[in-house]
Design an enzyme around this catalytic site. Structure first.
Site, PDB file in Angstrom:
ATOM      1  N   THR A  91      39.604  32.680  41.738  1.00  0.00           N
ATOM      2  CA  THR A  91      39.544  32.474  40.402  1.00  0.00           C
ATOM      3  C   THR A  91      39.311  30.929  39.970  1.00  0.00           C
ATOM      4  O   THR A  91      39.538  30.291  40.850  1.00  0.00           O
ATOM      5  CB  THR A  91      40.718  33.205  39.661  1.00  0.00           C
ATOM      6  OG1 THR A  91      41.000  34.623  39.877  1.00  0.00           O
ATOM      7  CG2 THR A  91      40.779  32.978  38.061  1.00  0.00           C
TER       8      THR A  91
ATOM      9  N   THR B 261      36.646  34.693  36.612  1.00  0.00           N
ATOM     10  CA  THR B 261      36.909  35.134  38.296  1.00  0.00           C
ATOM     11  C   THR B 261      35.848  36.306  38.388  1.00  0.00           C
ATOM     12  O   THR B 261      35.354  36.801  37.612  1.00  0.00           O
ATOM     13  CB  THR B 261      38.203  35.701  38.410  1.00  0.00           C
ATOM     14  OG1 THR B 261      38.595  36.181  39.678  1.00  0.00           O
ATOM     15  CG2 THR B 261      38.359  37.112  37.457  1.00  0.00           C
TER      16      THR B 261
ATOM     17  N   ASP C  40      41.652  45.540  41.306  1.00  0.00           N
ATOM     18  CA  ASP C  40      42.695  44.957  40.582  1.00  0.00           C
ATOM     19  C   ASP C  40      43.323  46.276  39.900  1.00  0.00           C
ATOM     20  O   ASP C  40      44.585  45.885  39.283  1.00  0.00           O
ATOM     21  CB  ASP C  40      42.241  43.941  39.445  1.00  0.00           C
ATOM     22  CG  ASP C  40      42.384  42.640  39.996  1.00  0.00           C
ATOM     23  OD1 ASP C  40      42.836  42.417  40.913  1.00  0.00           O
ATOM     24  OD2 ASP C  40      42.164  41.726  39.009  1.00  0.00           O
TER      25      ASP C  40
ATOM     26  N   SER D  60      44.926  42.098  34.439  1.00  0.00           N
ATOM     27  CA  SER D  60      44.658  40.537  34.871  1.00  0.00           C
ATOM     28  C   SER D  60      45.831  39.699  34.843  1.00  0.00           C
ATOM     29  O   SER D  60      46.789  39.898  33.925  1.00  0.00           O
ATOM     30  CB  SER D  60      43.595  40.350  34.043  1.00  0.00           C
ATOM     31  OG  SER D  60      43.434  38.762  34.527  1.00  0.00           O
TER      32      SER D  60
ATOM     33  N   GLY E 140      44.672  32.002  41.099  1.00  0.00           N
ATOM     34  CA  GLY E 140      45.803  32.356  42.070  1.00  0.00           C
ATOM     35  C   GLY E 140      46.205  33.822  41.822  1.00  0.00           C
ATOM     36  O   GLY E 140      47.222  33.886  42.434  1.00  0.00           O
ATOM     37  N   GLY E 141      45.500  34.731  41.523  1.00  0.00           N
ATOM     38  CA  GLY E 141      45.715  36.145  41.520  1.00  0.00           C
ATOM     39  C   GLY E 141      47.251  36.231  40.609  1.00  0.00           C
ATOM     40  O   GLY E 141      47.403  35.685  39.572  1.00  0.00           O
TER      41      GLY E 141
END
Length: 589
Positions: A403, A421, A443, A468, A490-491
């Site tokens: 991202t 992202t 996701d 998200s 960073g997820g």
């Protein structure tokens, strides 16, 4: 660095490697922290923020592309489009026009935030068990992430077009020139991109990535090599001329359908899915915190988790501590675990079920959850039961960390805080017209139900947007003026990265550059991930004595960018873990 907030403009361009060294322009910082890297010297104070253009992005070429638009009198949204177009080229491992984004827009005229949701959607043919293999078990991550099923309908292009229609100043077709030219002439592979090309990501083994990055001898391009992307240059020319239809219809749309339907594990995307995609204009989710109104995107973003974390910490004494105090990090870790327990259980796309946002942020619920912070870390906290919650399965989502975040401000005081992202590193590894396709469908939770038959909030459903962790944040002061913006890559660690930086910049009074450079700690469930080499041995030992044993964290790490206004002056910074650049220049009003 800090910049005067209101005074007559004078022409000056600043290319800033760090913005925090001017402590005389900021609130006095606490005593030096041994664990915080000292920022390099910054440039001298410049123009008032009210007449300034500024760009903070993860790559210098992207920052320059945004600033070039602002120099021509473009708006913050105009510049954001140029930044995204360039990032898609020079930072393809992180974001791109084949992906999605959330844009948080501060409107200087109204003094309010506006949210543009450009998150990808599941195709109409998607099913809850699409990531369950023939053996009845969830697919392995490498197989899922490179599959055709992994790609959601891209959203960022139509979202940016909607924002441009409402807040653009320059013509759409004039915003892609720098990215098109750079794609055609080539750019120098940066150390960060080069580093990712040396790793064994499954995406890089695919034919598309190999064809793009391979040299004549079969090796991949290296740091310092010039990389050209004529296919992307040609696509940008069509995008400039045709608008979003260049992606959502015609040959590019047909190519997207073909690549996502191709084996292995082909997906179900159709031309109708692309035609039907629409971004969503949402009401911001805002709460008072300290002296600010903090505004974030609502679900399917995890902004509610960001607010919950800040509001719980507000009920502790963390603000009276500092970065050398292990108790401060203990409080942050324990509050993070509580927040993640709730976020993981309850947050998803409200399209398929109500998210108990008000219950999660209710003062009495925040107080109850904050009381769970004890003196020693114990077993992972369970999700609470906020008002409006329904029984849900434990979360099984495995969210990767590819991202980017950037911030743009124009001379009229409007600001874009945008997180964007393609999901995992290089998305699925499949390419169309020079850009990577996202793997956003991964996701979603791979298992739609638990053993008790309870549905996962984040299960796949047609037309649904996956949950998200992207949380582009805007702060507004009590007079309705822009007060700051923050966001990160960073997820699922984004919430921890941004939360840490908010505590550092606001509670501990650190210059923004130092706040972003603070060690990262991601406490979620029974895992305490973090940057062990950035903490002093004394802090690590004291945390371990409290039950918080920090282990090395996740691979991509943070990609923080932040701006905050202090005493009428702007202080901004970029994440030293990446290749960011902050540019500030006097604008025309």
């Amino acid at each position: 660095m800090t910049l005067p907030f209101r005074s007559p403009a004078r022409s000056l361009t600043l290319s800033l490697l760090a913005l925090a060294a001017l402590a005389s322009c900021a609130r006095p910082a606490p005593a030096p922290r041994a664990s915080v890297p000292a920022p390099p010297p910054a440039a001298a104070a410049a123009e008032p923020a009210a007449s300034q253009n500024f760009v903070v992005a993860a790559n210098p070429l992207a920052s320059e592309a945004g600033m070039a638009v602002l120099r021509r009198g473009g708006s913050a949204v105009d510049a954001a489009i140029a930044v995204q177009a360039m990032l898609s080229l020079v930072e393809p491992q992180s974001s791109g026009i084949g992906g999605g984004a959330f844009l948080n827009y501060f409107n200087a005229e109204t003094g309010k935030a506006e949210i543009y949701d450009g998150r990808e959607t599941a195709p109409a043919g998607a099913s809850p068990d699409m990531f369950i293999g023939d053996n009845g078990k969830p697919l392995g991550y490498p197989a899922a992430v490179t599959s055709g099923r992994a790609t959601g309908v891209p959203g960022v292009v139509r979202m940016l077009k909607l924002a441009h229609e409402e807040h653009g100043s320059l013509e759409w077709q004039t915003l892609f020139g720098d990215a098109e030219r750079t794609a055609r002439d080539g750019f120098i592979v940066s150390p960060r991109l080069g580093r990712f090309l040396t790793r064994s990501f499954p995406q890089l083994a695919g034919a598309d990535a190999q064809a793009y990055f391979a040299e004549a001898d079969g090796s991949l391009v290296d740091v310092g090599d010039r990389l050209k992307n004529p296919a992307y240059a040609a696509f940008l020319a069509r995008l400039a001329a045709q608008g979003p239809d260049a992606l959502y219809a015609g040959p590019t749309a047909q190519a997207i359908v073909a690549r996502t339907n191709a084996a292995p594990l082909g997906g179900t995307m159709t031309l109708a899915d692309l035609t039907a995609y629409r971004p969503v204009k949402r009401e911001p989710l805002c709460r008072d915190w300290r002296v600010y109104l903090v505004c974030v995107p609502p679900p399917p973003s995890s902004g509610v988790g960001m607010l919950q974390l800040l509001l719980m910490l507000e009920r502790t004494d963390i603000a009276s501590r500092n970065a050398q105090d292990p108790q401060a990090w203990f409080l942050f870790a324990e509050a993070s675990r509580i927040m993640y327990a709730d976020r993981d259980r309850y947050v998803g796309d409200p399209l398929t079920g109500a998210v108990p946002v008000e219950g999660l942020l209710a003062p009495d619920y925040i107080a109850r959850r904050a009381k769970l912070i004890g003196t020693v870390a114990g077993a992972p906290p369970a999700a609470g039961t906020p008002a409006g919650a329904v029984a849900a399965a434990a979360d099984t989502t495995a969210e990767p960390a590819g991202t980017s975040h950037f911030i743009v401000g124009d001379s009229k005081g409007n600001v874009v805080s945008m997180t964007t992202t393609v999901e995992s590193i290089f998305g699925t590894g499949r390419m169309v017209d020079g850009f990577f396709l996202n793997n956003q469908m991964t996701d979603f939770a791979f298992s739609p139900r638990d053993a008790q038959g309870r549905a996962a909030v984040n299960a796949v459903a047609p037309g649904k947007r996956p949950r998200s962790s992207m949380t582009p944040l805007v702060m507004i002061d009590r007079q309705g003026r822009f007060a700051g913006a923050l966001g990160s890559a960073g997820g699922n660690a984004i919430l921890a990265y941004v939360g840490k930086s908010m505590i550092g910049a606001v509670d501990w009074g650190l210059p923004m550059q130092q706040a972003l450079a603070l060690p990262n700690v991601v406490a979620r469930g029974d895992n305490f991930g973090g940057e062990v080499t950035r903490f002093s041995p004394q802090i690590l030992e004291a945390l371990a004595a409290r039950g918080v044993k920090i282990e090395p964290g996740q691979g991509e790490d943070s990609g923080l960018h932040g701006v905050i206004v202090r005493n009428g002056r702007i202080d901004g910074g970029y994440d030293p873990r990446r290749e960011g650049r902050v540019l500030v220049e006097a604008g025309r009003r």
